[in-house]
Design a protein around this motif. Structure first.
Motif, PDB file in Angstrom:
ATOM      1  N   ARG A  10       0.830  -1.210   0.000  1.00 28.41           N
ATOM      2  CA  ARG A  10       0.000   0.000   0.000  1.00 28.41           C
ATOM      3  C   ARG A  10       0.864   1.259   0.000  1.00 28.41           C
ATOM      4  N   ALA A  11       1.941   1.250   0.800  1.00 27.52           N
ATOM      5  CA  ALA A  11       2.830   2.408   0.859  1.00 27.52           C
ATOM      6  C   ALA A  11       3.502   2.657  -0.489  1.00 27.52           C
ATOM      7  N   LEU A  12       3.915   1.593  -1.160  1.00 33.08           N
ATOM      8  CA  LEU A  12       4.502   1.739  -2.493  1.00 33.08           C
ATOM      9  C   LEU A  12       3.495   2.357  -3.459  1.00 33.08           C
ATOM     10  N   ARG A  13       2.263   1.899  -3.378  1.00 34.73           N
ATOM     11  CA  ARG A  13       1.199   2.436  -4.236  1.00 34.73           C
ATOM     12  C   ARG A  13       0.981   3.918  -4.007  1.00 34.73           C
ATOM     13  N   ASP A  14       1.171   4.351  -2.739  1.00 28.59           N
ATOM     14  CA  ASP A  14       0.860   5.729  -2.368  1.00 28.59           C
ATOM     15  C   ASP A  14       2.090   6.622  -2.277  1.00 28.59           C
ATOM     16  N   GLY A  15       3.121   6.265  -3.010  1.00 30.04           N
ATOM     17  CA  GLY A  15       4.224   7.206  -3.216  1.00 30.04           C
ATOM     18  C   GLY A  15       5.453   7.027  -2.370  1.00 30.04           C
ATOM     19  N   ALA A  16       5.567   5.970  -1.605  1.00 30.23           N
ATOM     20  CA  ALA A  16       6.774   5.762  -0.798  1.00 30.23           C
ATOM     21  C   ALA A  16       7.953   5.394  -1.693  1.00 30.23           C
ATOM     22  N   ASN A  17       9.122   5.809  -1.275  1.00 37.46           N
ATOM     23  CA  ASN A  17      10.360   5.536  -2.012  1.00 37.46           C
ATOM     24  C   ASN A  17      10.723   4.066  -1.866  1.00 37.46           C
ATOM     25  N   VAL A  18      10.800   3.334  -2.981  1.00 36.83           N
ATOM     26  CA  VAL A  18      11.018   1.893  -2.932  1.00 36.83           C
ATOM     27  C   VAL A  18      12.366   1.534  -2.321  1.00 36.83           C
ATOM     28  N   ASP A  19      13.406   2.324  -2.589  1.00 35.69           N
ATOM     29  CA  ASP A  19      14.738   2.018  -2.050  1.00 35.69           C
ATOM     30  C   ASP A  19      14.769   2.179  -0.537  1.00 35.69           C
ATOM     31  N   ILE A  20      14.111   3.212  -0.051  1.00 37.34           N
ATOM     32  CA  ILE A  20      14.021   3.410   1.401  1.00 37.34           C
ATOM     33  C   ILE A  20      13.175   2.310   2.025  1.00 37.34           C
ATOM     34  N   LEU A  21      12.073   2.005   1.367  1.00 39.84           N
ATOM     35  CA  LEU A  21      11.117   1.058   1.925  1.00 39.84           C
ATOM     36  C   LEU A  21      11.704  -0.342   2.096  1.00 39.84           C
ATOM     37  N   GLU A  22      12.588  -0.730   1.206  1.00 37.54           N
ATOM     38  CA  GLU A  22      13.174  -2.063   1.283  1.00 37.54           C
ATOM     39  C   GLU A  22      13.873  -2.297   2.620  1.00 37.54           C
ATOM     40  N   LYS A  23      14.485  -1.251   3.173  1.00 38.69           N
ATOM     41  CA  LYS A  23      15.182  -1.381   4.457  1.00 38.69           C
ATOM     42  C   LYS A  23      14.209  -1.453   5.637  1.00 38.69           C
ATOM     43  N   MET A  24      12.944  -1.116   5.394  1.00 40.31           N
ATOM     44  CA  MET A  24      11.939  -1.123   6.461  1.00 40.31           C
ATOM     45  C   MET A  24      11.052  -2.360   6.425  1.00 40.31           C
ATOM     46  N   LYS A  25      11.227  -3.184   5.429  1.00 39.47           N
ATOM     47  CA  LYS A  25      10.341  -4.337   5.237  1.00 39.47           C
ATOM     48  C   LYS A  25      10.314  -5.204   6.487  1.00 39.47           C
ATOM     49  N   GLY A  26       9.118  -5.662   6.846  1.00 40.75           N
ATOM     50  CA  GLY A  26       8.975  -6.472   8.040  1.00 40.75           C
ATOM     51  C   GLY A  26       8.661  -5.678   9.289  1.00 40.75           C
ATOM     52  N   GLY A  27       8.421  -4.366   9.138  1.00 38.87           N
ATOM     53  CA  GLY A  27       8.029  -3.562  10.296  1.00 38.87           C
ATOM     54  C   GLY A  27       9.160  -2.828  10.989  1.00 38.87           C
ATOM     55  N   TYR A  28      10.218  -2.499  10.258  1.00 41.37           N
ATOM     56  CA  TYR A  28      11.342  -1.751  10.839  1.00 41.37           C
ATOM     57  C   TYR A  28      11.189  -0.274  10.470  1.00 41.37           C
ATOM     58  N   THR A  29      10.262   0.399  11.114  1.00 45.16           N
ATOM     59  CA  THR A  29       9.832   1.720  10.668  1.00 45.16           C
ATOM     60  C   THR A  29      10.319   2.879  11.531  1.00 45.16           C
ATOM     61  N   ALA A  30      11.294   2.675  12.386  1.00 44.61           N
ATOM     62  CA  ALA A  30      11.858   3.788  13.157  1.00 44.61           C
ATOM     63  C   ALA A  30      12.824   4.583  12.283  1.00 44.61           C
ATOM     64  N   VAL A  31      12.898   5.886  12.544  1.00 45.26           N
ATOM     65  CA  VAL A  31      13.811   6.773  11.813  1.00 45.26           C
ATOM     66  C   VAL A  31      14.509   7.690  12.813  1.00 45.26           C
ATOM     67  N   ILE A  32      15.824   7.788  12.698  1.00 47.79           N
ATOM     68  CA  ILE A  32      16.619   8.672  13.561  1.00 47.79           C
ATOM     69  C   ILE A  32      17.393   9.639  12.674  1.00 47.79           C
ATOM     70  N   GLY A  33      17.177  10.935  12.868  1.00 42.80           N
ATOM     71  CA  GLY A  33      17.932  11.952  12.147  1.00 42.80           C
ATOM     72  C   GLY A  33      18.966  12.589  13.054  1.00 42.80           C
ATOM     73  N   ILE A  34      20.217  12.657  12.587  1.00 46.21           N
ATOM     74  CA  ILE A  34      21.316  13.172  13.407  1.00 46.21           C
ATOM     75  C   ILE A  34      22.028  14.281  12.650  1.00 46.21           C
ATOM     76  N   LEU A  35      22.266  15.395  13.333  1.00 42.70           N
ATOM     77  CA  LEU A  35      22.965  16.528  12.733  1.00 42.70           C
ATOM     78  C   LEU A  35      23.934  17.121  13.749  1.00 42.70           C
ATOM     79  N   LYS A  36      25.184  17.239  13.343  1.00 42.08           N
ATOM     80  CA  LYS A  36      26.209  17.830  14.208  1.00 42.08           C
ATOM     81  C   LYS A  36      26.324  19.317  13.932  1.00 42.08           C
ATOM     82  N   GLY A  37      26.484  20.099  15.012  1.00 43.05           N
ATOM     83  CA  GLY A  37      26.637  21.526  14.884  1.00 43.05           C
ATOM     84  C   GLY A  37      28.045  21.926  14.496  1.00 43.05           C
TER      85      GLY A  37
END
Length: 420
Positions: free
Chosen positions: A66-93
Motif C-alpha cells: 500500500r505504501a509503495l502504491r501511495d508514493g513511498a520511495n522503494v529504495d528506502i522502503l526495502e530497508k523497512m520491510k517487516g516492520g522496521y519503521t523507526a527513523v533517527i535523524g542526526i545533525l552535528k553543529g
C-alpha cells in the motif's frame, strides 16, 4: 520552506498503525536527507526482537505494498520491510557540545474516521484514505512538528549534536523499547518529548507531565480440544470457558494500599459455532499502576490466574507481552527551561511547570527518558495545548493547526538553548 500544516494534512490522509508506518517513515527519511541529516532507519534504528505487538506478516506485507502504491520511495522502503519503521535523524553543529534529542511518534489508530460535514478534515478534503485507520491522537501533527524542527536546525548554527527520533507504534506502548534496546538513547544528554492536546486548551503549555502509569499489555491464547457439544461434550476441552474463568478472576484482583491500579480484559474471542466445544480462545489484558512495583505484582497475579484457569480446564496456554510502559519522572530544570522558552512565544498565554490534573494514561517514551536518566542525562515530557472537538481516540478527533508553527518555534528555542 516546509509547509507544516500541509505536511500534517498529508500524513493525516495516510494513517498507518504501529510498525506499518512505511509511507510516513519513508517521507521522513526523504525530508531529513534533503536537509543534510545523517539518517538511521530500518534494522539500524531499532532492535527487531524487542518490538512488542508486531502485526502479523500478512498485515505488514499488505501495508508495505500500500505504501509503495501511495508514493513511498522503494529504495528506502526495502530497508523497512517487516516492520522496521523507526527513523533517527542526526545533525552535528559547528562546534562540540551536548547531544540533545527530541522524540516524535508517527503511528495512527484502527478507528473509522468521521464523515460528518462538521468534521474539519472531511470538510477540507484531507480525511483518511485508509478506511478503518485514523490519526486520532495528533501523531500526524507530532511528525510534522519534528520535520519543521529539522528544517529550522539545518543551518547547523549550534554547538553539539541534535538527534530527532521518529518512533513507530506508540499506541499500545510498543515501539520505544526497541529503539532503547538498540542503543539509540545511550549518547543523549537531554531528551524532550511532547504531546499535543490531552485536555489542555490552546495557548496553554506544561513543561512537564506527571501521573503516567506503569502498564503491561498481554496477549493470551488458550488451547483446548474441540468436540461435539451435544454428542460428546466430555471429550472436549473448552478453551473459551477457561478464558472466561480467567477473565472473572482477573477483574477480582484486589486493590492495593501502596498505589492505585487498573486492570482490564479488553478482548475475549473464541469459538466457531453453538454446537462445537471451542478449541481456541484469545484474550487481551492490560494492567496499570502509578507504581512500577505494584504493576509488576498485578501482572504476576494476572499470569498466575491465567495459568491456573488453564489448568483447571485442562488447557494449554501461552502469554505474550505486547506492550509496556513505566512511570515518567521529569527533571525539574528541563521543565523550567521549557516553560521559560514558551513564555517568549506569543501563542502561549499560560505556561506552567505541571498541569492541574495528572495524566492517567501510559507512555512508552518513559523507557527513553529512563535510559537517558540512567546514563546521567535528563528528560522531560511536555504538553502543548490545543482545542479538540472530540476526545483522543474518537472518530471526530482533530487539532487546531495554528499550534503547529508555535510548537516548532518552541522546540527550536529549546534546542538552541541547550545546544551550547
Amino acid at each position: 520552506m516546509l509547509d507544516i500544516i500541509a505536511l500534517r494534512r498529508d500524513f493525516h490522509q495516510y494513517p498507518e498503525v504501529g510498525f506499518t508506518e512505511f509511507r510516513t517513515a519513508s517521507k521522513v527519511v526523504e525530508i531529513l536527507t534533503s536537509l543534510g541529516y545523517d539518517v538511521i532507519y530500518g534494522k539500524d534504528a531499532l532492535d527487531g526482537d524487542s518490538r512488542r505487538g508486531l502485526p502479523a506478516e500478512e498485515v505488514l506485507d499488505e501495508a508495505f505494498v500500500r505504501a509503495l502504491r501511495d508514493g513511498a520511495n522503494v529504495d528506502i522502503l526495502e530497508k523497512m520491510k517487516g516492520g522496521y519503521t523507526a527513523v533517527i535523524g542526526i545533525l552535528k553543529g559547528k562546534e562540540q557540545g551536548p547531544t540533545v534529542a527530541f522524540r516524535f511518534d508517527m503511528d495512527a489508530l484502527p478507528i473509522h474516521e468521521s464523515i460528518d460535514s462538521d468534521h474539519f478534515p472531511q470538510a477540507k478534503g484531507f480525511r483518511s484514505k485508509y478506511e478503518g485507520n485514523m490519526h486520532a491522537c495528533a501523531h500526524d501533527g507530532h511528525t510534522a512538528i519534528g520535520l519543521g524542527l529539522a528544517e529550522k536546525l539545518s543551518d547547523r548554527n549550534f554547538s553539539g549534536t541534535i538527534k530527532l527520533i521518529f518512533q513507530p507504534a506508540e499506541e499500545g506502548v510498543r515501539g520505544a523499547y526497541s529503539i532503547v534496546q538498540k542503543g539509540m538513547l545511550d549518547d543523549v544528554d537531554y531528551l524532550f518529548c511532547h504531546h499535543l492536546g490531552t485536555g489542555v486548551p490552546l495557548g496553554e503549555f506544561h513543561g512537564g507531565a506527571s501521573g503516567f502509569l506503569a502498564s503491561t499489555k498481554l496477549a493470551v491464547h488458550f488451547h483446548g480440544i474441540s468436540s461435539h457439544a451435544g454428542a460428546s461434550p466430555e471429550k472436549g476441552r473448552n478453551a473459551l470457558l477457561g478464558a472466561a474463568t480467567a477473565l472473572l478472576n482477573i477483574h477480582a484482583i484486589s486493590r492495593f494500599s501502596s498505589g492505585s491500579t487498573r486492570v482490564n480484559v479488553g478482548v475475549l474471542e473464541g469459538g466457531t459455532a453453538t454446537n462445537i466445544i471451542p478449541q481456541h480462545a484469545k484474550m487481551l489484558v492490560e494492567t496499570r499502576s502509578v507504581s512500577e512495583e505494584v504493576n509488576e505484582e498485578v501482572e504476576r497475579r494476572v499470569k498466575k490466574i491465567i495459568a491456573h484457569s488453564a489448568e483447571m480446564h485442562e488447557l494449554q496456554h501461552e502469554i505474550q507481552v505486547i506492550g509496556s510502559a513505566i512511570p515518567i519522572d521529569c527533571d525539574l530544570d528541563l521543565v523550567t527551561l521549557a516553560v521559560e522558552e514558551a513564555r517568549n512565544i506569543e501563542g502561549f498565554s499560560s505556561c506552567k511547570n505541571f498541569g492541574d490534573s495528572n495524566s492517567t494514561g501510559s507512555e512508552d517514551a518513559s523507557f527513553m527518558i529512563r535510559r537517558v536518566q540512567e546514563n546521567g542525562g535528563k528528560g522531560t515530557y511536555m504538553i502543548i495545548g490545543t482545542g479538540i472537538p472530540a476526545p483522543h481516540h474518537h472518530p471526530k478527533f482533530d487539532i487546531q493547526e495554528e499550534v503547529l508553527p508555535w510548537s516548532v518555534e518552541l522546540l527550536e528555542r529549546i534546542a538552541r538553548r541547550t545546544l551550547t
